[in-house]
Design an enzyme around this catalytic site. Sequence first.
Site, PDB file in Angstrom:
ATOM      1  N   PHE A 122     -15.401   0.790   6.423  1.00 41.92           N
ATOM      2  CA  PHE A 122     -16.170   2.091   6.007  1.00 41.92           C
ATOM      3  C   PHE A 122     -17.774   1.253   5.580  1.00 41.92           C
ATOM      4  CE2 PHE A 122     -18.038   4.957   2.708  1.00 41.92           C
ATOM      5  CZ  PHE A 122     -17.906   6.112   3.165  1.00 41.92           C
ATOM      6  N   ARG A 264       6.307 -12.767 -29.122  1.00 40.94           N
ATOM      7  CA  ARG A 264       5.308 -13.690 -29.603  1.00 40.94           C
ATOM      8  C   ARG A 264       5.380 -13.582 -31.254  1.00 40.94           C
ATOM      9  NH1 ARG A 264       2.849 -18.635 -29.909  1.00 40.94           N
ATOM     10  NH2 ARG A 264       0.650 -18.396 -30.973  1.00 40.94           N
ATOM     11  N   GLN A 333      -6.568  -9.329 -25.152  1.00 45.69           N
ATOM     12  CA  GLN A 333      -6.691  -9.633 -26.882  1.00 45.69           C
ATOM     13  C   GLN A 333      -5.200 -10.024 -27.292  1.00 45.69           C
ATOM     14  OE1 GLN A 333      -9.708 -10.186 -27.759  1.00 45.69           O
ATOM     15  NE2 GLN A 333      -9.541 -10.249 -30.056  1.00 45.69           N
ATOM     16  N   ILE A 334      -4.415  -8.964 -27.129  1.00 47.72           N
ATOM     17  CA  ILE A 334      -2.901  -9.074 -27.629  1.00 47.72           C
ATOM     18  C   ILE A 334      -2.380 -10.382 -27.255  1.00 47.72           C
ATOM     19  CG2 ILE A 334      -0.447  -8.097 -27.406  1.00 47.72           C
ATOM     20  CD1 ILE A 334      -2.067  -5.213 -27.628  1.00 47.72           C
ATOM     21  N   HIS A 335      -2.794 -11.024 -25.995  1.00 41.80           N
ATOM     22  CA  HIS A 335      -2.165 -12.171 -25.583  1.00 41.80           C
ATOM     23  C   HIS A 335      -2.765 -13.563 -26.085  1.00 41.80           C
ATOM     24  CE1 HIS A 335      -0.112  -9.623 -22.292  1.00 41.80           C
ATOM     25  NE2 HIS A 335       0.547 -10.753 -22.087  1.00 41.80           N
ATOM     26  N   GLY A 337      -4.853 -16.413 -26.665  1.00 40.98           N
ATOM     27  CA  GLY A 337      -5.361 -17.600 -25.824  1.00 40.98           C
ATOM     28  C   GLY A 337      -4.645 -17.567 -24.249  1.00 40.98           C
ATOM     29  N   GLU A 360     -17.665   2.818  -4.883  1.00 35.71           N
ATOM     30  CA  GLU A 360     -17.386   4.316  -4.473  1.00 35.71           C
ATOM     31  C   GLU A 360     -17.990   5.051  -5.594  1.00 35.71           C
ATOM     32  OE1 GLU A 360     -13.918   6.097  -2.925  1.00 35.71           O
ATOM     33  OE2 GLU A 360     -13.141   4.221  -2.450  1.00 35.71           O
ATOM     34  N   GLU A 364     -21.984   5.369 -13.832  1.00 33.90           N
ATOM     35  CA  GLU A 364     -23.452   6.074 -13.907  1.00 33.90           C
ATOM     36  C   GLU A 364     -23.619   7.195 -13.093  1.00 33.90           C
ATOM     37  OE1 GLU A 364     -22.866   2.705 -14.061  1.00 33.90           O
ATOM     38  OE2 GLU A 364     -23.107   2.653 -16.051  1.00 33.90           O
TER      39      GLU A 364
HETATM   40  C1  LIG Z   1     -15.608  -4.702  -4.769  1.00 38.43           C
HETATM   41  C2  LIG Z   1     -16.779  -3.796  -3.885  1.00 38.43           C
HETATM   42  C3  LIG Z   1     -16.042  -3.471  -2.661  1.00 38.43           C
HETATM   43  C4  LIG Z   1     -16.932  -2.318  -2.037  1.00 38.43           C
HETATM   44  N1  LIG Z   1     -16.529  -1.970  -0.876  1.00 38.43           N
HETATM   45  C5  LIG Z   1     -17.461  -1.098  -0.142  1.00 38.43           C
HETATM   46  C6  LIG Z   1     -17.113  -0.740   1.186  1.00 38.43           C
HETATM   47  O1  LIG Z   1     -16.051  -0.856   1.580  1.00 38.43           O
HETATM   48  N2  LIG Z   1     -18.113  -0.007   1.721  1.00 38.43           N
HETATM   49  C7  LIG Z   1     -19.257   0.304   1.387  1.00 38.43           C
HETATM   50  O2  LIG Z   1     -20.118   0.962   1.877  1.00 38.43           O
HETATM   51  N3  LIG Z   1     -19.612  -0.262   0.222  1.00 38.43           N
HETATM   52  C8  LIG Z   1     -18.639  -0.768  -0.609  1.00 38.43           C
HETATM   53  N4  LIG Z   1     -19.237  -1.247  -1.726  1.00 38.43           N
HETATM   54  C9  LIG Z   1     -20.507  -1.003  -2.592  1.00 38.43           C
HETATM   55  C10 LIG Z   1     -20.551  -0.015  -3.733  1.00 38.43           C
HETATM   56  O3  LIG Z   1     -20.156   1.518  -3.306  1.00 38.43           O
HETATM   57  C11 LIG Z   1     -21.882  -0.265  -4.461  1.00 38.43           C
HETATM   58  O4  LIG Z   1     -21.928  -1.697  -4.727  1.00 38.43           O
HETATM   59  C12 LIG Z   1     -22.223   0.693  -5.528  1.00 38.43           C
HETATM   60  O5  LIG Z   1     -22.177   1.932  -4.859  1.00 38.43           O
HETATM   61  C13 LIG Z   1     -23.344   0.360  -6.229  1.00 38.43           C
HETATM   62  O6  LIG Z   1     -24.612  -0.043  -5.389  1.00 38.43           O
HETATM   63  P1  LIG Z   1     -25.391  -1.233  -5.820  1.00 38.43           P
HETATM   64  O7  LIG Z   1     -24.296  -2.453  -5.991  1.00 38.43           O
HETATM   65  O8  LIG Z   1     -26.201  -1.552  -4.773  1.00 38.43           O
HETATM   66  O9  LIG Z   1     -25.777  -1.111  -7.309  1.00 38.43           O
HETATM   67  P2  LIG Z   1     -27.237  -0.269  -7.710  1.00 38.43           P
HETATM   68  O10 LIG Z   1     -27.136   1.049  -6.989  1.00 38.43           O
HETATM   69  O11 LIG Z   1     -28.349  -1.226  -7.493  1.00 38.43           O
HETATM   70  O12 LIG Z   1     -26.873  -0.258  -9.137  1.00 38.43           O
HETATM   71  C14 LIG Z   1     -27.398  -1.256 -10.086  1.00 38.43           C
HETATM   72  C15 LIG Z   1     -27.049  -0.646 -11.388  1.00 38.43           C
HETATM   73  O13 LIG Z   1     -28.109   0.642 -11.758  1.00 38.43           O
HETATM   74  C16 LIG Z   1     -27.445   1.815 -11.966  1.00 38.43           C
HETATM   75  N5  LIG Z   1     -28.038   2.985 -11.543  1.00 38.43           N
HETATM   76  C17 LIG Z   1     -28.617   3.023 -10.057  1.00 38.43           C
HETATM   77  N6  LIG Z   1     -29.290   4.341  -9.972  1.00 38.43           N
HETATM   78  C18 LIG Z   1     -28.908   5.044 -11.293  1.00 38.43           C
HETATM   79  C19 LIG Z   1     -29.186   6.300 -11.788  1.00 38.43           C
HETATM   80  N7  LIG Z   1     -29.766   7.273 -10.830  1.00 38.43           N
HETATM   81  N8  LIG Z   1     -29.004   6.548 -12.764  1.00 38.43           N
HETATM   82  C20 LIG Z   1     -28.492   5.777 -13.809  1.00 38.43           C
HETATM   83  N9  LIG Z   1     -28.075   4.556 -13.355  1.00 38.43           N
HETATM   84  C21 LIG Z   1     -28.311   4.288 -12.008  1.00 38.43           C
HETATM   85  C22 LIG Z   1     -26.027   1.746 -11.593  1.00 38.43           C
HETATM   86  O14 LIG Z   1     -25.141   2.390 -11.995  1.00 38.43           O
HETATM   87  C23 LIG Z   1     -25.855   0.282 -11.769  1.00 38.43           C
HETATM   88  O15 LIG Z   1     -25.301   0.142 -13.117  1.00 38.43           O
HETATM   89  C24 LIG Z   1     -18.330  -2.076  -2.561  1.00 38.43           C
HETATM   90  C25 LIG Z   1     -18.708  -2.709  -3.806  1.00 38.43           C
HETATM   91  C26 LIG Z   1     -17.864  -3.741  -4.350  1.00 38.43           C
HETATM   92  C27 LIG Z   1     -18.532  -4.358  -5.698  1.00 38.43           C
END
Ligand SMILES: Cc1cc2nc3c(=O)[nH]c(=O)nc-3n(C[C@H](O)[C@H](O)[C@H](O)COP(=O)(O)OP(=O)(O)OC[C@H]3O[C@@H](n4cnc5c(N)ncnc54)[C@H](O)[C@@H]3O)c2cc1C
Length: 377
Positions: A122, A264, A333-335, A337, A360, A364
């Site tokens: 996706f 433990r 923490q319970i484990h 080191g 997903e 926030e």
């Molecule tokens: C392991 C992993 C797998 C993933 N797999 C997929 C995938 O298969 N397909 C895909 O399309 N995407 C995927 N993603 C992307 C994922 O959905 C995004 O990383 C996520 O939506 C956050 O976007 P960003 O990393 O750009 O963070 P940003 O949007 O830059 O956010 C940075 C920080 O700002 C905060 N923030 C941003 N806007 C606001 C607001 N309006 N109010 C308050 N706080 C806010 C966020 O909560 C976060 O703490 C994946 C991400 C990871 C880490």
Amino acid sequence: METLFPPEIQALKEECERYAQEELAPLAEKLGEIDDVPTELRDSLGRSGLYRHIFPEEYGGYGTSAVKICVAREALAGVYGPADTTLAMQGLGGYPIVLKGNEEQKKKYLPRIASGELLSTFCLTEPEAGSDVSNLQTSAERKNGKFVINGRKRFISNGFSADVAVLFARTPEGGARSISAFILEKGMKGFNVAHRIPLMASHDIVEFEFKDLEVPEENLLGQVGDGYKLSMHTLDLMRMSVGAAAVGMGKRALKEAIAYSKKRVQFGSPISSFQGVSFKLAEMATDIETARCVVYLAAAKKDKGDPQASLYSSMAKMQGTEAAFRCIDQAVQIHGGVGVVKGSPVERLYREIRPLRIYEGTTEIQKLIIASHLLKG
Ligand SMILES: Cc1cc2nc3c(=O)[nH]c(=O)nc-3n(C[C@H](O)[C@H](O)[C@H](O)COP(=O)(O)OP(=O)(O)OC[C@H]3O[C@@H](n4cnc5c(N)ncnc54)[C@H](O)[C@@H]3O)c2cc1C
């Protein structure tokens, strides 16, 4: 929670737990930390039949059920994170085709995704469009009966191993805000992995670069402009199941913590006899069980077509991932080191849970969704 499960769901839960223990656990032991989907894992998950709970019966599934997807993810995630990710990606890549595919597209792709013959992914997130997906810049312009796609997609799970992808791109012909969805196939010219992204825990994840990628018109999913809603409706099915996966990880951490605290010995007694430790166990169990309740409530609402399903789905994602994170942290923490020694189950879980609070929709963003439902009344 089991008290509320009908016999069919209880039977699935037992089947998933048996599969996870008997087949997946030895495979996890053998494969260890991975950054792709090895053939053995691919084959095992395909044989398990678990993807079929995402898809309608007429296309190789057992009928789409959010509750069943949650049951499967809960059972898999505590045993092997990459197996859970792969199950989730079959939903994220396959379900848009269920929602908007025409008959030909459904027949061509769904039975093969449901059986595991094809792995799907996706592609929504971009370097400049994470939480704010409506700002995505990848473009798809119609030329000579094809769409020509240019842009980048970042953090795409299973991107290295996937055979098909659903891609969301801006379509200027539909207006400035128009986003459309397309089905891509591995091997299409211009569909390139720019680089793999090394994560703190096992995960097949990449950045894609599209340079004049030509996609036939018949690979457009739905109509021009349908893409944004389609991405949100797909996430609506899968989002609460992130909470279920987190609960599975939290439960595993609790199990490890209970076992360790009983064996433990410090100050001449098992550490479980100290209230400072046993209270932690009590809080962890309550936190996780509470999260489980909202996960299955959200899933049941989704399966019933309840209009509040989306609100509860965000609650389930937030509560599940945050509770599991707290629970796993306490298990480490319970484990003592031993908890931070590389390779111990709680150390692995501590790394594996972290991304679930981000992908997903971050915690926030879930709060924004929940608050907007509440304020709209
Ligand atoms: C392991 C992993 C797998 C993933 N797999 C997929 C995938 O298969 N397909 C895909 O399309 N995407 C995927 N993603 C992307 C994922 O959905 C995004 O990383 C996520 O939506 C956050 O976007 P960003 O990393 O750009 O963070 P940003 O949007 O830059 O956010 C940075 C920080 O700002 C905060 N923030 C941003 N806007 C606001 C607001 N309006 N109010 C308050 N706080 C806010 C966020 O909560 C976060 O703490 C994946 C991400 C990871 C880490």
